[in-house]
Every structure is written in C-alpha cells, then in structure tokens.
Design a protein around this motif. Structure first.
Motif, PDB file in Angstrom:
ATOM      1  N   GLU A   5      13.125  -9.939  28.457  1.00 27.91           N
ATOM      2  CA  GLU A   5      13.124  -8.657  27.529  1.00 27.91           C
ATOM      3  C   GLU A   5      12.167  -7.435  27.918  1.00 27.91           C
ATOM      4  O   GLU A   5      12.602  -6.394  27.898  1.00 27.91           O
ATOM      5  CB  GLU A   5      12.606  -9.318  25.978  1.00 27.91           C
ATOM      6  CG  GLU A   5      13.496 -10.051  25.434  1.00 27.91           C
ATOM      7  CD  GLU A   5      12.887 -10.840  24.209  1.00 27.91           C
ATOM      8  OE1 GLU A   5      11.834 -10.667  23.932  1.00 27.91           O
ATOM      9  OE2 GLU A   5      13.707 -12.042  23.763  1.00 27.91           O
ATOM     10  N   ALA A   6      10.977  -7.595  28.322  1.00 27.94           N
ATOM     11  CA  ALA A   6      10.036  -6.669  29.080  1.00 27.94           C
ATOM     12  C   ALA A   6      10.764  -6.028  30.060  1.00 27.94           C
ATOM     13  O   ALA A   6      10.719  -4.686  30.139  1.00 27.94           O
ATOM     14  CB  ALA A   6       8.749  -7.150  29.109  1.00 27.94           C
ATOM     15  N   LEU A   7      11.456  -6.622  30.958  1.00 26.29           N
ATOM     16  CA  LEU A   7      12.031  -6.238  32.193  1.00 26.29           C
ATOM     17  C   LEU A   7      13.225  -5.231  31.842  1.00 26.29           C
ATOM     18  O   LEU A   7      13.650  -4.226  32.251  1.00 26.29           O
ATOM     19  CB  LEU A   7      12.498  -7.186  33.046  1.00 26.29           C
ATOM     20  CG  LEU A   7      12.979  -7.104  34.482  1.00 26.29           C
ATOM     21  CD1 LEU A   7      11.721  -6.659  35.285  1.00 26.29           C
ATOM     22  CD2 LEU A   7      13.413  -8.248  35.202  1.00 26.29           C
ATOM     23  N   GLN A   8      14.063  -5.756  30.843  1.00 29.97           N
ATOM     24  CA  GLN A   8      15.017  -5.246  30.540  1.00 29.97           C
ATOM     25  C   GLN A   8      14.927  -3.907  29.781  1.00 29.97           C
ATOM     26  O   GLN A   8      15.575  -2.698  29.886  1.00 29.97           O
ATOM     27  CB  GLN A   8      16.065  -6.100  29.400  1.00 29.97           C
ATOM     28  CG  GLN A   8      17.416  -5.537  29.137  1.00 29.97           C
ATOM     29  CD  GLN A   8      18.172  -6.498  28.441  1.00 29.97           C
ATOM     30  OE1 GLN A   8      17.794  -7.599  27.753  1.00 29.97           O
ATOM     31  NE2 GLN A   8      19.617  -6.307  28.733  1.00 29.97           N
ATOM     32  N   CYS A   9      13.865  -3.711  29.145  1.00 23.42           N
ATOM     33  CA  CYS A   9      13.539  -2.556  28.180  1.00 23.42           C
ATOM     34  C   CYS A   9      12.642  -1.577  29.145  1.00 23.42           C
ATOM     35  O   CYS A   9      12.212  -0.469  28.601  1.00 23.42           O
ATOM     36  CB  CYS A   9      12.450  -3.022  26.960  1.00 23.42           C
ATOM     37  SG  CYS A   9      13.497  -3.862  25.818  1.00 23.42           S
ATOM     38  N   GLY A  10      12.387  -1.869  30.248  1.00 26.97           N
ATOM     39  CA  GLY A  10      11.461  -1.199  31.366  1.00 26.97           C
ATOM     40  C   GLY A  10      10.019  -1.140  30.975  1.00 26.97           C
ATOM     41  O   GLY A  10       9.557  -0.099  31.414  1.00 26.97           O
ATOM     42  N   GLN A  67      11.080 -20.935  35.961  1.00 27.30           N
ATOM     43  CA  GLN A  67      12.218 -20.401  34.926  1.00 27.30           C
ATOM     44  C   GLN A  67      13.191 -19.386  35.463  1.00 27.30           C
ATOM     45  O   GLN A  67      13.656 -18.476  34.738  1.00 27.30           O
ATOM     46  CB  GLN A  67      11.472 -19.728  33.678  1.00 27.30           C
ATOM     47  CG  GLN A  67      10.818 -21.050  32.770  1.00 27.30           C
ATOM     48  CD  GLN A  67       9.747 -20.330  31.855  1.00 27.30           C
ATOM     49  OE1 GLN A  67       9.195 -19.321  32.002  1.00 27.30           O
ATOM     50  NE2 GLN A  67       9.463 -21.669  30.914  1.00 27.30           N
ATOM     51  N   HIS A  68      13.425 -19.631  36.795  1.00 25.16           N
ATOM     52  CA  HIS A  68      14.289 -18.593  37.580  1.00 25.16           C
ATOM     53  C   HIS A  68      13.936 -17.137  37.460  1.00 25.16           C
ATOM     54  O   HIS A  68      14.925 -16.400  37.758  1.00 25.16           O
ATOM     55  CB  HIS A  68      15.835 -18.773  36.753  1.00 25.16           C
ATOM     56  CG  HIS A  68      16.118 -20.174  36.801  1.00 25.16           C
ATOM     57  ND1 HIS A  68      16.426 -21.059  37.953  1.00 25.16           N
ATOM     58  CD2 HIS A  68      16.441 -20.989  35.947  1.00 25.16           C
ATOM     59  CE1 HIS A  68      16.660 -22.285  37.727  1.00 25.16           C
ATOM     60  NE2 HIS A  68      16.930 -22.379  36.349  1.00 25.16           N
ATOM     61  N   VAL A  69      12.675 -16.675  37.324  1.00 31.50           N
ATOM     62  CA  VAL A  69      12.401 -15.475  37.295  1.00 31.50           C
ATOM     63  C   VAL A  69      12.506 -14.673  38.805  1.00 31.50           C
ATOM     64  O   VAL A  69      12.745 -13.545  38.882  1.00 31.50           O
ATOM     65  CB  VAL A  69      11.095 -14.978  36.662  1.00 31.50           C
ATOM     66  CG1 VAL A  69      10.633 -15.710  35.460  1.00 31.50           C
ATOM     67  CG2 VAL A  69       9.837 -15.545  37.653  1.00 31.50           C
ATOM     68  N   ASN A 105      12.981  -3.263  38.808  1.00 32.54           N
ATOM     69  CA  ASN A 105      11.642  -2.984  39.189  1.00 32.54           C
ATOM     70  C   ASN A 105      11.523  -3.880  40.325  1.00 32.54           C
ATOM     71  O   ASN A 105      10.250  -4.245  40.802  1.00 32.54           O
ATOM     72  CB  ASN A 105      10.405  -3.189  38.064  1.00 32.54           C
ATOM     73  CG  ASN A 105      10.169  -2.351  36.902  1.00 32.54           C
ATOM     74  OD1 ASN A 105      10.189  -1.045  37.453  1.00 32.54           O
ATOM     75  ND2 ASN A 105      10.542  -2.429  35.847  1.00 32.54           N
ATOM     76  N   LYS A 106      12.569  -4.349  40.995  1.00 33.25           N
ATOM     77  CA  LYS A 106      12.434  -4.878  42.256  1.00 33.25           C
ATOM     78  C   LYS A 106      11.694  -6.309  42.252  1.00 33.25           C
ATOM     79  O   LYS A 106      11.039  -6.720  43.228  1.00 33.25           O
ATOM     80  CB  LYS A 106      11.878  -4.111  43.474  1.00 33.25           C
ATOM     81  CG  LYS A 106      12.449  -2.435  43.626  1.00 33.25           C
ATOM     82  CD  LYS A 106      11.812  -1.868  44.792  1.00 33.25           C
ATOM     83  CE  LYS A 106      12.352  -0.618  44.900  1.00 33.25           C
ATOM     84  NZ  LYS A 106      11.551   0.100  45.906  1.00 33.25           N
ATOM     85  N   VAL A 107      12.106  -6.949  41.044  1.00 32.91           N
ATOM     86  CA  VAL A 107      11.580  -8.395  40.844  1.00 32.91           C
ATOM     87  C   VAL A 107      11.961  -9.380  42.351  1.00 32.91           C
ATOM     88  O   VAL A 107      11.130  -9.752  42.867  1.00 32.91           O
ATOM     89  CB  VAL A 107      11.925  -9.062  39.807  1.00 32.91           C
ATOM     90  CG1 VAL A 107      11.473 -10.471  39.578  1.00 32.91           C
ATOM     91  CG2 VAL A 107      11.442  -8.407  38.619  1.00 32.91           C
ATOM     92  N   ARG A 108      13.222  -9.360  42.482  1.00 31.80           N
ATOM     93  CA  ARG A 108      13.713 -10.208  43.493  1.00 31.80           C
ATOM     94  C   ARG A 108      13.288  -9.862  45.117  1.00 31.80           C
ATOM     95  O   ARG A 108      13.111 -10.494  45.852  1.00 31.80           O
ATOM     96  CB  ARG A 108      15.252 -10.351  43.466  1.00 31.80           C
ATOM     97  CG  ARG A 108      15.938  -9.271  43.532  1.00 31.80           C
ATOM     98  CD  ARG A 108      17.389  -9.424  43.258  1.00 31.80           C
ATOM     99  NE  ARG A 108      18.003  -9.679  42.216  1.00 31.80           N
ATOM    100  CZ  ARG A 108      18.788  -9.200  41.278  1.00 31.80           C
ATOM    101  NH1 ARG A 108      19.301  -8.011  41.632  1.00 31.80           N
ATOM    102  NH2 ARG A 108      19.227  -9.525  40.284  1.00 31.80           N
ATOM    103  N   GLU A 109      13.245  -8.321  44.861  1.00 30.13           N
ATOM    104  CA  GLU A 109      12.884  -7.720  46.253  1.00 30.13           C
ATOM    105  C   GLU A 109      11.143  -7.939  46.592  1.00 30.13           C
ATOM    106  O   GLU A 109      11.100  -8.332  47.714  1.00 30.13           O
ATOM    107  CB  GLU A 109      13.207  -6.103  45.868  1.00 30.13           C
ATOM    108  CG  GLU A 109      13.004  -5.405  47.475  1.00 30.13           C
ATOM    109  CD  GLU A 109      14.321  -5.146  48.070  1.00 30.13           C
ATOM    110  OE1 GLU A 109      14.249  -4.942  49.370  1.00 30.13           O
ATOM    111  OE2 GLU A 109      15.195  -5.078  47.315  1.00 30.13           O
TER     112      GLU A 109
END
Length: 294
Positions: A96-101, A132-134, A140-144
């Motif tokens: 949710e925090a990620l989606q809201c920027g 939890q598959h984050v 914000n380039k999490v997977r990067e």
C-alpha cells in the motif's frame, strides 16, 4: 540407474522464525521432504537456524525481509521502509505504501541482510528471494534494487513466482486468488529486470496453490504434473513446514504472526514427509536438489 526426469528444489521458507519452526524444517529435511531452506536473518532465531543448517549440511539461501519486523541495518533512521515505530510496514502495508508513492526503496537494508547472512552461515547465499514476494514488486525500483544487490554479491539465483495452472485453482478463496494473481503479474514484469542483471531462476515455480490446508497429496501431484509434462528440467516448490510457533515466541521483532502459529505449518510438514509423496518422487524420477546443485 535411470537419469532423473526432473530436478526439484523444495524450499522451506522462513527458517529462523522461531526455534519450533526451525526444528520442524530440519526434521522435514532429514526425512527427505525438503532439500533447501531460505533464512530470515532478522528473525529472532536466525542464529539458531544457521547453526542447525551447518550441523545438518542443509543448503541455504536468503529470504530477504523488507515487510515484517525490525531491520538489520542501523542506517535506516527516517527511512520510508519503516513505520513510526521503527518496524517494516507488513505484507500488505508495504504494498500500500509503495502504491501510494510513500515508500522509497534503499539498498542499505538488503546489503545489511546479505552481510548478516554471511556472518551467520559463513558463505554467500546460494539464492536470494523476497519474504512475501516483495522482491518482484515495482515502483521506486524495488525489483531493480533487488537485482542490483544480487548481481553485486554474485548471487545468481532468485525466485520468480509464476505458477502454471494457477488460474484454474478454483478451490482457493477469492482473496487469495486475487493476491496470487497480483503476485504473478508483478513477477511477469520482473523477468526483464532480472534477465538484464544476469539473474536466473528455475524453469517452473510451484507453491502458491499448495500452501497450508491446500497442501495435499492430490494437489502436489496436480502441481507437479506441469513439470512432468514440460520439456524443462528445473522446478522450485515453495513450502512453509514447521512445528507451529507458540504465542510470544519467535517472529522478527513483533512476535509470531497467525501464519506461523497456525496448525497449517504442521500439516505441511506431515504432508511433505508422507511416504506416499516420497515414493511418488522416486516413481516419477523426480530428484530433490538445491540451488547450489545447479
């Protein structure tokens, strides 16, 4: 002796969560139910888990945790990865925090967790995925950032949770189907990033449809049928066995959650070491191995 038809990595996640979970995972390994483990280094029993892995020669990787409990790094003061109490935001709170920027990714905690793993275990993780598959999340380039850290430490294997046939698993409750569908969407979009950094993963992933009460001999056979029918060699099965956590014992700094205290952990443990399952592996020439064997 006939050659194996399939190489199957059965990974016991959440190693380190509590001593009871640890012992259940070890017992499962000793009876041939799992072949690999994934360590939570910010969990309260991580040191106990690392010692058990060494004594029992259990192949081990890192279950990088950015969603539950306390961080490992001492340099996260004011980080948006943490809530006002200094804990991670939680499985859905992170999303949710990620989606809201409102969440900005940082390499510091991931690097601290890899370094902590090396201190505990004595070598670089054989693989690294996200609790939890984050690790497959966008924004914000999490997977990067995950891919960059994997590459920098020379960790060549991760997990890409795209499970064949998942959309046909109508026995899953609607909320779980929705979550799993989002995990798969994020995972599909992460492929290009991991490819670009030279990161690899098994040809087939299983586990979203066989968690907890949904783990049964028929369900395992159904899931594994996709591997047996494909002309591909490598598969990972994600599992969560263990003896259930006791209240106030374990966790990652906030105590054990309902998932870890559930009797589903023991159900998974018993199913994985069921002689029928182990015999099925032999009949189908499914060879249990670890990421270090690839």
């Amino acid at each position: 002796m006939p050659q194996p038809k399939v190489k199957l990595v059965v990974t016991g996640d959440d190693f380190g969560y509590c001593e009871r979970r640890n012992q259940g995972i070890v017992d499962c390994f000793k009876t041939g139910g799992i072949s690999n483990v994934s360590l939570l280094v910010n969990a309260v029993s991580a040191e106990h888990a690392a010692d058990l892995a060494k004594r029992n020669h259990i192949p081990i990787g890192l279950h990088a945790n950015l969603s539950e409990g306390l961080p490992v790094s001492q340099d996260l003061k004011g980080s948006t990865l943490l809530n006002k109490d200094g804990f991670f935001h939680g499985k859905m709170g992170f999303r949710e925090a990620l989606q809201c920027g409102q969440l900005k990714m940082s390499e510091a905690e991931l690097r601290a967790q890899v370094n902590r793993f090396c201190e505990l275990v004595g070598h670089v993780p054989y693989h690294m995925d996200g609790h939890q598959h984050v690790h497959v999340l966008p924004g914000n380039k999490v997977r990067e950032v995950f891919a960059q850290v994997l590459s920098d430490f020379g960790i060549t294997y991760t997990r890409v949770p795209i499970e064949p046939g998942l959309k046909f698993c109508t026995f899953l409750p609607p909320h779980l189907r929705d979550f799993n569908a989002q995990v798969e969407k994020d995972a599909l979009e992460s492929i290009e990033v991991f490819h670009r950094y030279g990161i690899r993963w098994p040809d087939i992933y299983l586990g979203l449809s066989t968690m907890g009460k949904n783990m049964s001999v028929p369900n395992l056979k159904r899931a594994l049928s996709f591997t047996l029918e494909a002309s591909l060699d490598d598969t990972e099965l994600m599992v969560h066995p263990g003896y259930p956590s006791q209240p106030h014992q374990g966790g990652c700094g906030e105590g054990p959650d309902d998932f870890s205290q559930s009797a589903d952990r023991l159900h998974e443990l018993n199913t994985l070491r069921d002689p029928f399952v182990l015999n099925y592996y032999r009949q189908q020439r499914i060879h249990l191995c670890a990421f270090k064997d690839f």
